[in-house]
Design a protein around this motif. Structure first.
Motif, PDB file in Angstrom:
ATOM      1  N   VAL A 284      13.624 -27.697  -9.182  1.00 19.39           N
ATOM      2  CA  VAL A 284      12.485 -26.775  -9.282  1.00 19.39           C
ATOM      3  C   VAL A 284      11.745 -26.741  -7.939  1.00 19.39           C
ATOM      4  O   VAL A 284      11.508 -27.778  -7.333  1.00 19.39           O
ATOM      5  CB  VAL A 284      11.526 -27.234 -10.409  1.00 19.39           C
ATOM      6  CG1 VAL A 284      10.277 -26.379 -10.440  1.00 19.39           C
ATOM      7  CG2 VAL A 284      12.234 -27.193 -11.751  1.00 19.39           C
TER       8      VAL A 284
ATOM      9  N   THR B 182      16.296 -20.505 -17.778  1.00 24.78           N
ATOM     10  CA  THR B 182      17.024 -21.088 -16.657  1.00 24.78           C
ATOM     11  C   THR B 182      16.083 -21.313 -15.476  1.00 24.78           C
ATOM     12  O   THR B 182      14.940 -20.841 -15.476  1.00 24.78           O
ATOM     13  CB  THR B 182      18.159 -20.146 -16.209  1.00 24.78           C
ATOM     14  OG1 THR B 182      17.567 -18.929 -15.723  1.00 24.78           O
ATOM     15  CG2 THR B 182      19.121 -19.851 -17.356  1.00 24.78           C
ATOM     16  N   LEU B 183      16.589 -21.982 -14.477  1.00 23.27           N
ATOM     17  CA  LEU B 183      15.813 -22.229 -13.266  1.00 23.27           C
ATOM     18  C   LEU B 183      15.451 -20.912 -12.576  1.00 23.27           C
ATOM     19  O   LEU B 183      14.335 -20.757 -12.083  1.00 23.27           O
ATOM     20  CB  LEU B 183      16.597 -23.138 -12.316  1.00 23.27           C
ATOM     21  CG  LEU B 183      15.898 -23.539 -11.037  1.00 23.27           C
ATOM     22  CD1 LEU B 183      14.603 -24.288 -11.334  1.00 23.27           C
ATOM     23  CD2 LEU B 183      16.808 -24.389 -10.184  1.00 23.27           C
ATOM     24  N   SER B 184      16.363 -19.957 -12.576  1.00 25.13           N
ATOM     25  CA  SER B 184      16.059 -18.661 -11.947  1.00 25.13           C
ATOM     26  C   SER B 184      14.957 -17.930 -12.719  1.00 25.13           C
ATOM     27  O   SER B 184      14.153 -17.214 -12.117  1.00 25.13           O
ATOM     28  CB  SER B 184      17.312 -17.798 -11.837  1.00 25.13           C
ATOM     29  OG  SER B 184      17.887 -17.582 -13.098  1.00 25.13           O
TER      30      SER B 184
ATOM     31  N   ILE C 203      15.809 -28.467 -18.159  1.00 23.35           N
ATOM     32  CA  ILE C 203      15.796 -27.969 -16.781  1.00 23.35           C
ATOM     33  C   ILE C 203      16.030 -29.150 -15.841  1.00 23.35           C
ATOM     34  O   ILE C 203      15.534 -30.247 -16.080  1.00 23.35           O
ATOM     35  CB  ILE C 203      14.429 -27.314 -16.455  1.00 23.35           C
ATOM     36  CG1 ILE C 203      14.162 -26.126 -17.368  1.00 23.35           C
ATOM     37  CG2 ILE C 203      14.317 -26.910 -15.001  1.00 23.35           C
ATOM     38  CD1 ILE C 203      15.072 -24.940 -17.150  1.00 23.35           C
ATOM     39  N   ASP C 204      16.766 -28.914 -14.752  1.00 21.68           N
ATOM     40  CA  ASP C 204      16.903 -29.938 -13.719  1.00 21.68           C
ATOM     41  C   ASP C 204      15.610 -29.928 -12.903  1.00 21.68           C
ATOM     42  O   ASP C 204      15.413 -29.076 -12.048  1.00 21.68           O
ATOM     43  CB  ASP C 204      18.106 -29.632 -12.839  1.00 21.68           C
ATOM     44  CG  ASP C 204      18.289 -30.657 -11.729  1.00 21.68           C
ATOM     45  OD1 ASP C 204      17.604 -31.703 -11.746  1.00 21.68           O
ATOM     46  OD2 ASP C 204      19.123 -30.409 -10.833  1.00 21.68           O
TER      47      ASP C 204
ATOM     48  N   LYS D  29      11.668 -19.453 -11.603  1.00 18.39           N
ATOM     49  CA  LYS D  29      11.271 -19.010 -10.261  1.00 18.39           C
ATOM     50  C   LYS D  29      10.513 -17.681 -10.304  1.00 18.39           C
ATOM     51  O   LYS D  29       9.744 -17.380  -9.394  1.00 18.39           O
ATOM     52  CB  LYS D  29      12.495 -18.898  -9.356  1.00 18.39           C
ATOM     53  CG  LYS D  29      13.058 -20.252  -8.962  1.00 18.39           C
ATOM     54  CD  LYS D  29      14.255 -20.113  -8.060  1.00 18.39           C
ATOM     55  CE  LYS D  29      14.817 -21.473  -7.697  1.00 18.39           C
ATOM     56  NZ  LYS D  29      16.014 -21.368  -6.851  1.00 18.39           N
TER      57      LYS D  29
END
Length: 110
Positions: free
Chosen positions: A82, A49-51, A77-78, A54
């Motif tokens: 990001v 995921t994006l998290s 992923i979007d 990160k």
């Protein structure tokens, strides 16, 4: 975790599908990779995921300080969401292209 080295670039591929343990392994062995450009290949892990991405920001910042490239390969992923400090691309080919462009920019003094 599979590690491949081609010239000045090291590709680390997540083969387990467990992002947390993969991140721990990469973080622990980062000192052996800090003199190379680094590609983190998460393309086989569809649950990233994006998290999760990160969490790679400290490694990315460390590589940027050392004047080396840090690129993440992830699918699904979007890319607009990001953070700008993290370079995420959908394929290995694009990752190598980004590293080549950044190498040229460093050689020119940008």
């Amino acid at each position: 975790m599979k590690v491949d080295q081609k010239g000045h670039t090291i590709t680390i591929k997540d083969t387990q599908g467990d992002f947390t343990s993969f991140l721990d392994k990469v973080s622990q062995s980062n000192t052996s990779f800090d003199t190379h450009n680094l590609i983190i290949d998460l393309s086989h892990n569809k649950s990233v995921t994006l998290s999760d991405l990160k969490l790679l920001l400290p490694l990315s910042k460390q590589h940027k300080k050392a004047k080396k490239s840090f690129v993440v390969v992830a699918e699904g992923i979007d890319f607009n969401a990001v953070p700008s400090q993290l370079v995420v691309v959908p394929s290995n080919l694009e990752a190598h292209d980004i590293i080549e462009m950044e190498e040229i920019e460093r050689d020119l003094g940008f």
